[in-house]
Design a protein around this motif. Structure first.
Motif, PDB file in Angstrom:
ATOM      1  N   GLY A 102      29.642 -47.781  19.270  1.00 18.32           N
ATOM      2  CA  GLY A 102      28.503 -47.193  18.565  1.00 18.32           C
ATOM      3  C   GLY A 102      28.897 -45.976  17.753  1.00 18.32           C
ATOM      4  N   ARG A 103      29.745 -45.115  18.323  1.00 19.81           N
ATOM      5  CA  ARG A 103      30.212 -43.929  17.580  1.00 19.81           C
ATOM      6  C   ARG A 103      31.056 -44.338  16.375  1.00 19.81           C
ATOM      7  NH1 ARG A 103      31.064 -41.854  22.856  1.00 19.81           N
ATOM      8  NH2 ARG A 103      33.275 -42.404  22.713  1.00 19.81           N
ATOM      9  N   ASP A 104      31.923 -45.322  16.575  1.00 16.50           N
ATOM     10  CA  ASP A 104      32.776 -45.770  15.476  1.00 16.50           C
ATOM     11  C   ASP A 104      31.960 -46.339  14.325  1.00 16.50           C
ATOM     12  OD1 ASP A 104      35.002 -44.980  16.838  1.00 16.50           O
ATOM     13  OD2 ASP A 104      35.587 -46.990  17.509  1.00 16.50           O
ATOM     14  N   LEU A 105      30.819 -46.947  14.638  1.00 14.55           N
ATOM     15  CA  LEU A 105      29.963 -47.527  13.601  1.00 14.55           C
ATOM     16  C   LEU A 105      29.068 -46.484  12.931  1.00 14.55           C
ATOM     17  CD1 LEU A 105      28.858 -50.880  15.299  1.00 14.55           C
ATOM     18  CD2 LEU A 105      30.420 -50.606  13.373  1.00 14.55           C
ATOM     19  N   GLY A 106      29.077 -45.249  13.448  1.00 14.22           N
ATOM     20  CA  GLY A 106      28.315 -44.180  12.810  1.00 14.22           C
ATOM     21  C   GLY A 106      26.936 -43.937  13.385  1.00 14.22           C
ATOM     22  N   TYR A 107      26.606 -44.570  14.519  1.00 14.98           N
ATOM     23  CA  TYR A 107      25.307 -44.304  15.136  1.00 14.98           C
ATOM     24  C   TYR A 107      25.341 -42.935  15.823  1.00 14.98           C
ATOM     25  CZ  TYR A 107      24.035 -49.149  14.266  1.00 14.98           C
ATOM     26  OH  TYR A 107      23.748 -50.336  13.653  1.00 14.98           O
ATOM     27  N   GLU A 108      24.215 -42.227  15.757  1.00 18.58           N
ATOM     28  CA  GLU A 108      24.170 -40.859  16.266  1.00 18.58           C
ATOM     29  C   GLU A 108      24.309 -40.796  17.782  1.00 18.58           C
ATOM     30  OE1 GLU A 108      20.729 -38.854  14.867  1.00 18.58           O
ATOM     31  OE2 GLU A 108      21.309 -38.925  12.755  1.00 18.58           O
ATOM     32  N   ASP A 109      23.710 -41.757  18.466  1.00 19.42           N
ATOM     33  CA  ASP A 109      23.779 -41.745  19.927  1.00 19.42           C
ATOM     34  C   ASP A 109      23.575 -43.161  20.449  1.00 19.42           C
ATOM     35  OD1 ASP A 109      20.977 -42.222  19.777  1.00 19.42           O
ATOM     36  OD2 ASP A 109      20.597 -40.062  19.789  1.00 19.42           O
ATOM     37  N   ASP A 110      23.634 -43.305  21.772  1.00 21.33           N
ATOM     38  CA  ASP A 110      23.491 -44.623  22.397  1.00 21.33           C
ATOM     39  C   ASP A 110      22.119 -45.231  22.117  1.00 21.33           C
ATOM     40  OD1 ASP A 110      25.991 -44.171  23.362  1.00 21.33           O
ATOM     41  OD2 ASP A 110      25.359 -43.688  25.409  1.00 21.33           O
ATOM     42  N   ASP A 111      21.083 -44.383  22.106  1.00 20.74           N
ATOM     43  CA  ASP A 111      19.728 -44.899  21.894  1.00 20.74           C
ATOM     44  C   ASP A 111      19.594 -45.552  20.520  1.00 20.74           C
ATOM     45  OD1 ASP A 111      18.961 -44.057  24.385  1.00 20.74           O
ATOM     46  OD2 ASP A 111      18.084 -42.162  23.690  1.00 20.74           O
ATOM     47  N   GLU A 112      20.181 -44.917  19.501  1.00 16.35           N
ATOM     48  CA  GLU A 112      20.086 -45.479  18.155  1.00 16.35           C
ATOM     49  C   GLU A 112      20.838 -46.806  18.059  1.00 16.35           C
ATOM     50  OE1 GLU A 112      20.705 -44.097  13.487  1.00 16.35           O
ATOM     51  OE2 GLU A 112      21.902 -43.167  15.065  1.00 16.35           O
TER      52      GLU A 112
END
Length: 295
Positions: A102-112
């Protein structure tokens, strides 16, 4: 983009159904730079209503809710394969790997990230061919930690070259997941169109397999610019138009996977016809071969 993605005669549409010939391609074209995520494109063919009809626990209903583009699906699978390859254990924690992806894809956090997946990372992996998810031994179903592993290829002596044929009848069919083996090709005979092998496995929805081809064709035209002659450019643009029309499923059309290694899979496989094929047989011969249906 390889030349294999361009039909021999993309402008030869005389044999196409009247529904495709009469529709205005300009109304449905996805420009090369367009984001193909669910949010940007909207549910194809009224998929939101259809998902409700399928039921909340339906496999296809869950697939239709995903909000990730073909680029993101590619990156998720690629990251998972890389991590799994360098990790010496058989089972990996879904939570930790999901956070990293998720971080690698640019999402701000797990919820997003989970909002885009419409569920947990473990639930997402359960939708993909070639992956297995289990609850930590000793936990109750739905509780505790989830782990996953990438399933090894079946034994070579159990694999046979095959052709998988799906008659796409509605937008529901576009949300089936196709695991395309590294040496497999996809054919849409109504358009005399082929997506060639690219020497790596690709797991994605049928919608996104077609969307990726549209994206690649558009990028090729844009990057070539004035160096491409007008006749070639027009043929490619016509193909982009027609592929977009097929994503609306104005009438049934055929999705074929030619799989020399026998390792490709369409999930769910209800309604998919599988036939044994000969190694090295040309696509023309395979298209006419109606022998050796597989159980």
């Amino acid at each position: 983009m390889a030349a294999r993605d361009v039909p021999a005669d993309a402008t030869n549409i005389g044999a196409l159904p009247a529904e495709l010939q009469s529709m205005d391609p300009a109304l449905s074209v996805v420009p090369p730079q367009t984001d193909l995520s669910r949010e940007a494109r909207g549910a194809p063919g009224g998929a939101q209503g259809t998902a409700g009809a399928l039921g909340g626990d339906s496999y296809l209903a869950k697939l239709m809710q995903l909000d990730i583009s073909h680029q993101e699906m590619d990156r998720i699978v690629e990251e998972l394969e890389k991590v799994y390859e360098i990790t010496p254990v058989e089972w990996l924690a879904c939570e930790g790997v999901g956070q990293m992806v998720g971080r690698d894809l640019g999402y701000e956090d797990d919820d997003e990230f989970e909002e885009a997946l419409k569920g947990s990372f473990a639930d997402f992996l359960r939708l993909l061919p070639g992956f297995e998810v289990r609850a930590t031994p000793g936990s109750k179903p739905g509780e505790g930690k989830n782990e996953f592993k990438i399933l090894p290829p079946p034994p070579a002596n159990t694999l046979v070259p095959k052709k998988m044929v799906l008659n796409v009848k509605s937008s529901q069919d576009l949300w089936r997941v196709c695991m395309k083996a590294a040496d497999a090709t996809i054919e849409i005979p109504e358009l005399e169109f082929q997506i060639g092998s690219d020497q790596r496995r690709k797991i994605d929805s049928i919608y996104n397999h077609i969307g990726a081809a549209i994206f690649n064709l558009g990028s090729h035209v844009r990057e070539a610019g004035s160096s491409m002659n007008e006749d070639t450019k027009n043929k490619i643009v016509d193909t982009i138009h027609l592929l977009n029309l097929l994503l609306d499923v104005p009438r049934p059309w055929t999705f074929i996977v030619h799989d020399p290694s026998g390792m490709s899979e369409i999930k769910p496989d209800a309604g998919v016809t599988m036939k044994r094929t000969e190694v090295g047989a040309p696509l023309e011969a395979l298209a006419e071969d109606d022998e050796d249906d597989m159980d």
